[in-house]
Scaffold this motif. Structure first.
Motif, PDB file in Angstrom:
ATOM      1  N   PHE A   1     -40.646   1.856  -7.684  1.00 56.81           N
ATOM      2  CA  PHE A   1     -40.809   0.502  -8.195  1.00 56.81           C
ATOM      3  C   PHE A   1     -39.462  -0.210  -8.318  1.00 56.81           C
ATOM      4  O   PHE A   1     -39.303  -1.349  -7.857  1.00 56.81           O
ATOM      5  N   GLY A   2     -38.483   0.468  -8.938  1.00 55.59           N
ATOM      6  CA  GLY A   2     -37.204  -0.183  -9.224  1.00 55.59           C
ATOM      7  C   GLY A   2     -36.419  -0.544  -7.978  1.00 55.59           C
ATOM      8  O   GLY A   2     -35.930  -1.679  -7.840  1.00 55.59           O
ATOM      9  N   GLU A   3     -36.281   0.397  -7.046  1.00 52.05           N
ATOM     10  CA  GLU A   3     -35.487   0.128  -5.854  1.00 52.05           C
ATOM     11  C   GLU A   3     -36.177  -0.872  -4.939  1.00 52.05           C
ATOM     12  O   GLU A   3     -35.509  -1.695  -4.296  1.00 52.05           O
ATOM     13  N   GLU A   4     -37.505  -0.807  -4.859  1.00 53.56           N
ATOM     14  CA  GLU A   4     -38.201  -1.787  -4.030  1.00 53.56           C
ATOM     15  C   GLU A   4     -38.089  -3.190  -4.619  1.00 53.56           C
ATOM     16  O   GLU A   4     -37.960  -4.175  -3.898  1.00 53.56           O
ATOM     17  N   PHE A   5     -38.142  -3.281  -5.947  1.00 53.74           N
ATOM     18  CA  PHE A   5     -37.966  -4.590  -6.579  1.00 53.74           C
ATOM     19  C   PHE A   5     -36.576  -5.133  -6.288  1.00 53.74           C
ATOM     20  O   PHE A   5     -36.414  -6.297  -5.895  1.00 53.74           O
ATOM     21  N   LEU A   6     -35.551  -4.288  -6.469  1.00 53.88           N
ATOM     22  CA  LEU A   6     -34.173  -4.751  -6.302  1.00 53.88           C
ATOM     23  C   LEU A   6     -33.864  -5.103  -4.849  1.00 53.88           C
ATOM     24  O   LEU A   6     -33.356  -6.195  -4.565  1.00 53.88           O
ATOM     25  N   PHE A   7     -34.183  -4.190  -3.930  1.00 54.89           N
ATOM     26  CA  PHE A   7     -33.728  -4.377  -2.554  1.00 54.89           C
ATOM     27  C   PHE A   7     -34.690  -5.204  -1.706  1.00 54.89           C
ATOM     28  O   PHE A   7     -34.259  -6.112  -0.990  1.00 54.89           O
ATOM     29  N   ARG A   8     -35.963  -4.885  -1.720  1.00 55.15           N
ATOM     30  CA  ARG A   8     -36.893  -5.646  -0.900  1.00 55.15           C
ATOM     31  C   ARG A   8     -37.345  -6.928  -1.601  1.00 55.15           C
ATOM     32  O   ARG A   8     -37.354  -8.007  -1.014  1.00 55.15           O
ATOM     33  N   GLY A   9     -37.709  -6.837  -2.880  1.00 58.58           N
ATOM     34  CA  GLY A   9     -38.256  -7.990  -3.575  1.00 58.58           C
ATOM     35  C   GLY A   9     -37.239  -9.050  -3.919  1.00 58.58           C
ATOM     36  O   GLY A   9     -37.531 -10.252  -3.839  1.00 58.58           O
ATOM     37  N   LEU A  10     -36.017  -8.630  -4.297  1.00 54.17           N
ATOM     38  CA  LEU A  10     -35.012  -9.585  -4.775  1.00 54.17           C
ATOM     39  C   LEU A  10     -33.937  -9.846  -3.720  1.00 54.17           C
ATOM     40  O   LEU A  10     -33.834 -10.942  -3.178  1.00 54.17           O
ATOM     41  N   LEU A  11     -33.131  -8.817  -3.407  1.00 59.00           N
ATOM     42  CA  LEU A  11     -32.017  -9.025  -2.484  1.00 59.00           C
ATOM     43  C   LEU A  11     -32.499  -9.358  -1.072  1.00 59.00           C
ATOM     44  O   LEU A  11     -31.942 -10.234  -0.409  1.00 59.00           O
ATOM     45  N   GLY A  12     -33.519  -8.648  -0.612  1.00 61.66           N
ATOM     46  CA  GLY A  12     -34.015  -8.885   0.739  1.00 61.66           C
ATOM     47  C   GLY A  12     -34.523 -10.292   0.934  1.00 61.66           C
ATOM     48  O   GLY A  12     -34.400 -10.866   2.034  1.00 61.66           O
ATOM     49  N   ARG A  13     -35.081 -10.862  -0.103  1.00 62.12           N
ATOM     50  CA  ARG A  13     -35.611 -12.229  -0.011  1.00 62.12           C
ATOM     51  C   ARG A  13     -34.506 -13.210   0.365  1.00 62.12           C
ATOM     52  O   ARG A  13     -34.652 -14.032   1.273  1.00 62.12           O
ATOM     53  N   GLY A  14     -33.388 -13.136  -0.348  1.00 63.80           N
ATOM     54  CA  GLY A  14     -32.295 -14.055  -0.076  1.00 63.80           C
ATOM     55  C   GLY A  14     -31.557 -13.744   1.214  1.00 63.80           C
ATOM     56  O   GLY A  14     -31.131 -14.651   1.934  1.00 63.80           O
ATOM     57  N   LEU A  15     -31.396 -12.465   1.533  1.00 65.54           N
ATOM     58  CA  LEU A  15     -30.635 -12.097   2.720  1.00 65.54           C
ATOM     59  C   LEU A  15     -31.395 -12.432   4.000  1.00 65.54           C
ATOM     60  O   LEU A  15     -30.789 -12.866   4.985  1.00 65.54           O
ATOM     61  N   VAL A  16     -32.720 -12.239   4.016  1.00 61.49           N
ATOM     62  CA  VAL A  16     -33.510 -12.639   5.183  1.00 61.49           C
ATOM     63  C   VAL A  16     -33.480 -14.158   5.332  1.00 61.49           C
ATOM     64  O   VAL A  16     -33.394 -14.685   6.452  1.00 61.49           O
TER      65      VAL A  16
END
Length: 379
Positions: free
Chosen positions: A211-226
């Protein structure tokens, strides 16, 4: 066989990502109170690269602070006073702990970290954090293909790590300053917790990181980086950052494809729970195998090519079965983002499920369950 087919609908392409955070006038969608364009102008679509590094620094800082507090608290509970702490050697004290206590001391800091990090991340995704994460459930077909990919991709990552590890050790011999990174070898760390409580192991090693890593990397950081770097650049950078926080260099390089797969799963299913499921199963299998009675055996030479082929097979079929946010005017394309639920317009999820990948996934899952079970057989 097609289920929930979107007849007459032209599917959107994952390549069509608006890398600009500012919308064009034609992209404006009116709502009762605010336009999507105004929302995007007032708040960037997610963290950029510099901010992403800040979140990762916060990620490590919170864990270090939690580890320090937990260690001091645990040591005080055994000695009784602050003065007595000065005479304790940390390494020797750790060896006196039972394996379950050691598990809690060294894995619960991540849990405490996410208790702070997740609320902050939700604020960063405001005003629509749930819609931007997209908490809708994936389809059954997407779930089966996702689950069947876990073990083959784990085999590929483990094989890559075994290939890279000797090269890394040679580098350590040349540059002894790198030797400290050997302490981050996840295989060695997990091996120390084999006899710990299964429930606590599953929670701290599988549930919390999933839950935590997916939230941080895919849900949060990935959103802005994509949004800023496009599909290939954004997924690539996000996956590298995800791998880098694991710190042991052979492991970092080996799990980059795992990060790419989880991001692809997120984008194609448009469901936060799909990569969480993959991550949970990946770590959960590791927790289960920590208790295996058989020692790890060498894979047959043909297993890795099959696993690599199945990896690309799954990526293809996840794309074919991708979820589309359909509106009355056609497929919705979120500006700079491929996941979030559109605001201010009526929309519904459309997906196509094909029989072939589902049947193959069921066969693969059966084989994988048998393989895991065989690891517990005597001999």
């Amino acid at each position: 066989m097609n289920v929930e087919t979107d007849s007459g609908i032209e599917p959107e392409s994952l390549d069509e990502v608006d890398t600009e955070s500012t919308l064009q006038p034609s992209d404006v969608v009116e709502s009762d109170e605010v336009t999507v364009a105004d929302d995007m102008k007032s708040r960037p679509p997610g963290p950029g690269l510099i901010e992403a590094f800040g979140w990762i620094i916060l990620f490590f800082g919170l864990q270090l602070a939690a580890t320090f507090i937990l260690l001091i608290g645990a040591m005080l509970s055994t000695v009784g006073s602050v003065e007595e702490l000065q005479g304790i050697e940390l390494a020797n004290w750790i060896q006196t702990l039972d394996v379950t206590t050691k598990l809690v001391v060294f894995t619960s800091p991540a849990f405490l970290c996410y208790l702070v990090l997740v609320p902050l991340g939700l604020l960063r995704l405001a005003p629509r954090p749930v819609s931007r994460l997209n908490l809708n459930l994936p389809t059954i077909g997407q779930v089966l293909v996702t689950a069947s990919l876990v073990l083959p991709l784990t085999m590929v990552a483990d094989a890559a790590m075994k290939l890279l590890d000797p090269q890394w050790q040679r580098l350590v011999e040349l540059v002894p300053a790198f030797e400290g990174l050997n302490q981050m070898n996840v295989h060695d760390v997990l091996g120390e917790f084999g006899g710990a409580s299964f429930v606590l192991s599953l929670f701290f090693i599988a549930v919390v990181p999933a839950f935590g890593e997916e939230f941080l990397f895919r849900g949060l950081l990935g959103r802005g980086l994509v949004a800023r770097w496009g599909l290939i650049g954004g997924v690539g950078i996000t996956s590298f950052l995800f791998a880098a926080v694991h710190m042991y260099p052979p492991h970092v390089l080996a799990i980059i494809p795992v990060g790419i797969a989880m991001h692809w799963i997120y984008l194609t299913t448009k469901s936060f729970w799909a990569p969480v499921l993959f991550h949970f199963l990946n770590n959960g299998i590791a927790v289960v195998l920590m208790r295996a009675t058989q020692t790890e055996s060498e894979l047959q030479w043909y297993v890795i090519p099959i696993a690599v082929g199945y990896f690309f097979w799954c990526l293809y079929w996840l794309y074919k079965m991708r979820t589309i946010q359909q509106t009355e005017e056609g497929p919705h394309r979120s500006p700079g983002n491929l996941v979030e639920v559109p605001e201010g317009v009526k929309s519904w999820r459309v997906s196509t499920t094909y029989a072939l990948p589902v049947v193959v996934a069921l066969v693969m899952l059966s084989v994988e369950v048998i393989a895991i079970y065989s690891a517990f057989l005597p001999g």
